[in-house]
Design a protein around this motif. Sequence first.
Motif, short mmCIF file in Angstrom:
data_model
loop_
_atom_site.label_atom_id
_atom_site.label_comp_id
_atom_site.label_asym_id
_atom_site.label_seq_id
_atom_site.Cartn_x
_atom_site.Cartn_y
_atom_site.Cartn_z
N GLU A 182 65.34 22.53 26.61
CA GLU A 182 64.97 23.88 27.03
C GLU A 182 65.09 24.83 25.83
O GLU A 182 66.04 24.72 25.05
CB GLU A 182 65.87 24.45 28.10
CG GLU A 182 66.21 23.81 29.39
CD GLU A 182 65.75 22.46 29.77
OE1 GLU A 182 65.93 21.51 28.99
OE2 GLU A 182 65.22 22.33 30.87
N ARG A 232 55.97 17.23 28.57
CA ARG A 232 56.96 16.23 29.00
C ARG A 232 56.31 15.02 29.65
O ARG A 232 55.28 15.14 30.33
CB ARG A 232 57.99 16.78 29.98
CG ARG A 232 58.82 17.94 29.48
CD ARG A 232 59.99 18.14 30.43
NE ARG A 232 60.73 19.33 30.09
CZ ARG A 232 61.62 19.41 29.10
NH1 ARG A 232 61.84 18.34 28.34
NH2 ARG A 232 62.28 20.52 28.87
N THR A 244 62.55 11.38 30.88
CA THR A 244 63.40 10.64 31.82
C THR A 244 64.50 9.89 31.05
O THR A 244 65.66 9.87 31.45
CB THR A 244 62.56 9.66 32.67
OG1 THR A 244 61.40 10.35 33.14
CG2 THR A 244 63.36 9.14 33.85
P1 TMP Z 1 60.30 22.47 32.38
O1 TMP Z 1 58.96 22.08 32.81
O2 TMP Z 1 60.55 23.92 32.51
O3 TMP Z 1 60.71 21.93 31.08
O4 TMP Z 1 61.30 21.88 33.48
C1 TMP Z 1 61.32 20.57 33.82
C2 TMP Z 1 62.76 20.11 33.87
O5 TMP Z 1 62.77 18.79 34.35
C3 TMP Z 1 63.44 20.10 32.51
O6 TMP Z 1 64.76 20.58 32.64
C4 TMP Z 1 63.53 18.62 32.17
C5 TMP Z 1 63.56 17.96 33.51
N1 TMP Z 1 62.99 16.60 33.53
C6 TMP Z 1 63.84 15.54 33.78
O7 TMP Z 1 65.04 15.73 33.99
N2 TMP Z 1 63.30 14.28 33.79
C7 TMP Z 1 61.98 14.03 33.59
O8 TMP Z 1 61.55 12.88 33.61
C8 TMP Z 1 61.11 15.17 33.33
C9 TMP Z 1 59.65 14.94 33.10
C10 TMP Z 1 61.66 16.42 33.32
#
Ligand code: TMP
Length: 213
Positions: free
Chosen positions: A16, A100, A105
Motif C-alpha cells: 500500500e 495486482r 497472494t
Molecule cells: P488495493 O486494490 O487497494 O491494493 O487493495 C487490495 C488489497 O487486497 C491489498 O491490501 C492487497 C490485498 N490482496 C491480498 O491480500 N491478496 C491478493 O491475492 C490480492 C490480489 C490482493
Amino acid sequence: MQISGKGTFITIEGIEGAGKSTAIKFIADWLTKKNIPHVLTREPGGTEIAEAIRGLFLAHHQETMCADTEILLMFAGRAQHLANFILPALQRGEWVVCDRFTDATFAYQGGGRGINLQRIADIEQWVQGELRPDRVIVLDLPAELGMQRIRTRGGNSDRIEQEKIAFFERVRQIYLDRAKKDPARYCVIDASQDLEKVQTEIAKVLAKLGEKL
Ligand code: TMP
C-alpha cells in the motif's frame, strides 16, 4: 488452462502506498500513445462476480477471516477473472495491465499471514495452469513510507490496510524474494524516488516488452 493468446500480460505489485494507481495511469497513456490495444483491470476484482468477492474480502466483519478463506476467495475471484476477462483479452492479442495478481497472494497471504508458500503454488497451478504474467513490475518501498503515504491520503482503512507495519514488511520481503528468483520476469523499481524517475524506469520495461511485438 491453455494459453493460446498472443497478448502481453503485465501485473503491477507493491505494498500500500507504493504508487500503483499512478503507475497504471502512466502505463495506459504509454500504450495509448503507441496505439497498442490494451485493457486495464485489477485484483481482487475485474468482473462482476470477482468484484463482489473483493467487497467481501476487504470489508470489516465481526468474525475473523481465516487465512485459508482469504486464499480461496482470492483464487475463486481469479478463476472468474481469468475465464471471463483476462484470457479472452490475451486471446484477442491485447495487452492486459492488471493491478495486482497472484504475486499478491504469495506476498499477503504467504508473507503477511504466514501461509505455506507451496500450498499457494499448488492452488496457483490448479487455477492458472501454465499462465504467468509476462512481466511483473514491483514498486518497492519501505513499509513505513508506504503507510505514511496512506495516512496522508486519508479515508477509511479496509481490512488489510489496518494491518501493522511488520505485516507489510513481510509482504514486501516476499515480493523481493520472488523477484530475485526470476529476474527475467520481474522488475523491481524503487518507488521511494521521484515520480519522474519511476516513470522513466517503467517506460524502459514497456519498451523492452514492446520490442517482441
Ligand atoms: P488495493 O486494490 O487497494 O491494493 O487493495 C487490495 C488489497 O487486497 C491489498 O491490501 C492487497 C490485498 N490482496 C491480498 O491480500 N491478496 C491478493 O491475492 C490480492 C490480489 C490482493
